[in-house]
Design an enzyme around this catalytic site. Structure first.
Site, short mmCIF file in Angstrom:
data_model
loop_
_atom_site.label_atom_id
_atom_site.label_comp_id
_atom_site.label_asym_id
_atom_site.label_seq_id
_atom_site.Cartn_x
_atom_site.Cartn_y
_atom_site.Cartn_z
N ASP A 205 36.56 41.20 37.37
CA ASP A 205 37.19 40.31 36.39
C ASP A 205 36.23 39.99 35.24
O ASP A 205 36.65 39.49 34.20
CB ASP A 205 37.58 38.98 37.05
CG ASP A 205 39.04 38.92 37.47
OD1 ASP A 205 39.87 39.59 36.84
OD2 ASP A 205 39.34 38.19 38.44
N GLN B 68 42.20 35.53 42.64
CA GLN B 68 43.24 35.16 41.68
C GLN B 68 43.15 33.66 41.36
O GLN B 68 43.07 32.83 42.26
CB GLN B 68 44.63 35.52 42.26
CG GLN B 68 45.78 35.36 41.28
CD GLN B 68 45.69 36.30 40.07
OE1 GLN B 68 45.23 37.43 40.18
NE2 GLN B 68 46.11 35.82 38.91
N LYS C 38 49.16 44.04 40.53
CA LYS C 38 47.84 44.68 40.59
C LYS C 38 47.81 45.71 41.73
O LYS C 38 47.33 46.82 41.57
CB LYS C 38 46.74 43.62 40.76
CG LYS C 38 46.51 42.80 39.49
CD LYS C 38 45.57 41.60 39.69
CE LYS C 38 45.56 40.73 38.43
NZ LYS C 38 44.71 39.52 38.56
#
Ligand code: GUN
Length: 293
Positions: A119, A96, A52
């Site tokens: 997200d 994460q 990322k």
């Protein structure tokens, strides 16, 4: 049979994002900035976060990674999130997953400012997605939608079968493909661990989306001739064909299914690269304040 090349598509979309980022910086003086929180040493999570970061730098998005040991308390993690929530320099924040067992993922996700939740996991953003309101679409489902779109795959009126009901992939992709939209307008069947006749249902699919987390589960007997097959799985399995001693496979037995499908995503190089692209697009949306102004 055509291969849906996610790697190439992602490369193309990254060029488009880079141009939009440059435009935002030139005209608004605004550098988009993504923050990622990584807890513990899980090797897969470390790789995802590194990828990322790398993708952000390729398109001109700033990124900051906040690393914490696996014994961080939930309270300390929530304080770190609160700090980033209040930092005006940061547009998007991802934590994460998975997190260590002593930390509640639910509490963590609910503590993220919905305006920074690139997200798309916060209940507020999931609700907006359900209602078709502007929001951050979760990265993997959004990546799948964009692959169908860029490959001009007709979805209207098609029978779509989704294998797997996770909050991250199966459930949201089933919502997105049943919406009155293009891509969309599918008749969707969502299968899971308690589904009866799963193999028979899979075989009825015009579009089969597989996100169940079982290596090479889907074989040619489960796929209708001419079906579009999207494989979300990614597993490291031992292999004596490679120098490293392992290779990556999906939830679909690619060699067997490629002979019956009309389109198929490979693993690696299918859905995976598109997931990161979606995150970059959501970060750009956040920096432009398109969802929450
Ligand atoms: N773990 C697996 N997939 C994801 C994702 O899309 N976002 C985050 N934050 N963690 C993940």
């Amino acid at each position: 049979m055509k291969i849906i090349d996610g790697k190439e598509t992602a490369k193309q979309i990254k060029k488009e994002i880079a141009a939009e980022v440059a435009d935002l910086i030139d005209n608004k003086g605004k550098d988009p900035h993504l923050a990622a929180i990584l807890v513990g040493e899980d090797p897969a999570s470390q790789t995802y976060v590194r990828n990322k970061e790398k993708s952000c730098s390729e398109v001109g998005i700033l990124s900051s990674v906040y690393r914490y040991p696996s014994d961080i308390t939930e309270k300390e993690l929530l304080e770190a999130i609160e700090y980033i929530n209040n930092d005006d320099e940061i547009d998007g924040l991802i934590v994460q997953l998975p997190l260590p067992d002593h930390i509640s993922e639910k509490r963590v996700i609910e503590s993220i400012n919905p305006a920074k939740d690139v997200d798309g996991f916060h209940p507020m953003n999931v609700g907006k997605m359900m209602l078709g309101l502007p929001t951050y679409l979760p990265a993997t489902p959004y990546g799948i939608i964009q692959l169908l779109e860029r490959y001009d795959i007709e979805t209207e009126g098609k029978n779509c079968v989704v294998l797997g009901r996770s909050h991250i992939v199966g459930s949201p992709v089933s919502v997105l493909l049943s919406r009155k939209a293009n891509p969309g307008n599918c008749t969707v069947t969502l299968c899971h661990s308690r589904t009866k006749n799963l193999k028979k249902i899979a075989k009825s699919a015009d579009i089969l989306i597989v996100a169940m987390g079982q290596p090479k589960f889907v074989t040619h007997e489960m796929v209708k001739k001419g079906a579009v097959v999207i494989d979300v799985g990614i597993h490291r399995v031992p292999s004596d064909e490679t120098k490293s001693g392992y290779k990556l496979v999906g939830d679909v037995d690619f060699e067997k299914v490629a002979g019956v499908a009309s389109y198929i995503t490979p693993v690696p190089g299918g859905v995976g690269p598109m997931t990161i692209v979606s995150l970059l697009q959501n970060t750009l949306k956040a920096a432009r304040k398109e969802v929450y102004s």
